[in-house]
Design a protein around this motif. Structure first.
Motif, mmCIF file in Angstrom:
data_model
loop_
_atom_site.group_PDB
_atom_site.id
_atom_site.type_symbol
_atom_site.label_atom_id
_atom_site.label_comp_id
_atom_site.label_asym_id
_atom_site.label_seq_id
_atom_site.Cartn_x
_atom_site.Cartn_y
_atom_site.Cartn_z
ATOM 1 N N ILE A 182 29.481 8.389 20.752
ATOM 2 C CA ILE A 182 29.675 7.163 21.524
ATOM 3 C C ILE A 182 28.344 6.420 21.541
ATOM 4 O O ILE A 182 27.281 7.050 21.608
ATOM 5 C CB ILE A 182 30.177 7.455 22.958
ATOM 6 C CG1 ILE A 182 30.545 6.176 23.712
ATOM 7 C CG2 ILE A 182 29.166 8.254 23.751
ATOM 8 C CD1 ILE A 182 31.854 5.590 23.366
ATOM 9 N N GLU A 183 28.404 5.093 21.440
ATOM 10 C CA GLU A 183 27.198 4.267 21.460
ATOM 11 C C GLU A 183 27.399 3.086 22.402
ATOM 12 O O GLU A 183 28.522 2.602 22.568
ATOM 13 C CB GLU A 183 26.898 3.699 20.072
ATOM 14 C CG GLU A 183 26.608 4.716 19.014
ATOM 15 C CD GLU A 183 26.418 4.108 17.638
ATOM 16 O OE1 GLU A 183 25.810 4.787 16.797
ATOM 17 O OE2 GLU A 183 26.877 2.964 17.380
ATOM 18 N N ILE A 184 26.312 2.633 22.989
ATOM 19 C CA ILE A 184 26.269 1.332 23.647
ATOM 20 C C ILE A 184 25.430 0.453 22.728
ATOM 21 O O ILE A 184 24.309 0.820 22.360
ATOM 22 C CB ILE A 184 25.632 1.395 25.048
ATOM 23 C CG1 ILE A 184 26.486 2.240 25.983
ATOM 24 C CG2 ILE A 184 25.449 -0.029 25.602
ATOM 25 C CD1 ILE A 184 25.842 2.487 27.345
ATOM 26 N N LYS A 185 26.002 -0.693 22.326
ATOM 27 C CA LYS A 185 25.314 -1.590 21.398
ATOM 28 C C LYS A 185 25.165 -2.966 22.030
ATOM 29 O O LYS A 185 26.038 -3.410 22.766
ATOM 30 C CB LYS A 185 26.110 -1.695 20.091
ATOM 31 C CG LYS A 185 26.264 -0.332 19.402
ATOM 32 C CD LYS A 185 26.966 -0.454 18.080
ATOM 33 C CE LYS A 185 25.920 -0.782 17.066
ATOM 34 N NZ LYS A 185 26.282 -0.549 15.685
ATOM 35 N N LEU A 216 23.129 -9.069 12.208
ATOM 36 C CA LEU A 216 23.578 -7.678 12.099
ATOM 37 C C LEU A 216 22.468 -6.827 11.525
ATOM 38 O O LEU A 216 21.653 -7.322 10.775
ATOM 39 C CB LEU A 216 24.821 -7.593 11.218
ATOM 40 C CG LEU A 216 26.054 -8.257 11.815
ATOM 41 C CD1 LEU A 216 27.191 -8.212 10.817
ATOM 42 C CD2 LEU A 216 26.478 -7.588 13.101
ATOM 43 N N PRO A 217 22.365 -5.576 11.773
ATOM 44 C CA PRO A 217 23.284 -4.816 12.621
ATOM 45 C C PRO A 217 22.916 -4.942 14.101
ATOM 46 O O PRO A 217 21.765 -5.227 14.441
ATOM 47 C CB PRO A 217 23.087 -3.384 12.148
ATOM 48 C CG PRO A 217 21.667 -3.331 11.711
ATOM 49 C CD PRO A 217 21.378 -4.708 11.124
#
Length: 127
Positions: A63-66, A72-73
């Motif tokens: 899981i990531e918080i972006k 990008l990215p």
């Protein structure tokens, strides 16, 4: 001759754009993800999701918080890997981002496959 070359290039570029823009839908065989969630309280963000596989194997579910940026990215603010041998996976991560006000989203995926699930954007003034 030039006109046909231009037409071929236009079609080729159009197809490559479609291929790049289309996500790959390939979780590990027999596996599925839930819907990732992102929330915030006092500028502190949390993202989580779960996944299930019909057979037991060693896999990594992330899981990531972006931070959603125009170029990008998108940078990863926080992540957690559930490296596990089994059928059920759960990953959760929490973070601040230095007092920024920005749009953030959660992303979950098995690290061995290109399929990912994203949340919608959440505007947060982080702690």
């Amino acid at each position: 001759m030039r006109r046909s070359t231009a037409a071929v290039m236009t079609v080729a570029l159009g197809l490559s754009t479609i291929a790049v823009a289309s996500p790959a839908w390939a979780n590990p065989s027999g596996c599925s993800q839930g819907n990732p969630m992102i929330s915030q309280s006092g500028g502190y963000m949390t993202a989580d999701n779960d996944a299930y596989c019909s057979t037991s194997a060693t896999r990594t579910f992330r899981i990531e918080i972006k931070r959603n940026v125009s170029a990008l990215p998108d940078p990863v603010v926080s992540s957690y890997d559930d490296y596990y041998t089994g059928r059920f996976y759960y990953a959760k991560t929490s973070s601040c981002d230095g007092g920024r006000t920005a749009n953030y989203y959660g992303r979950s995926f098995f690290t061995s496959h290109p399929t990912y699930e994203d949340t919608g954007n959440l505007q947060v003034t982080t702690c």
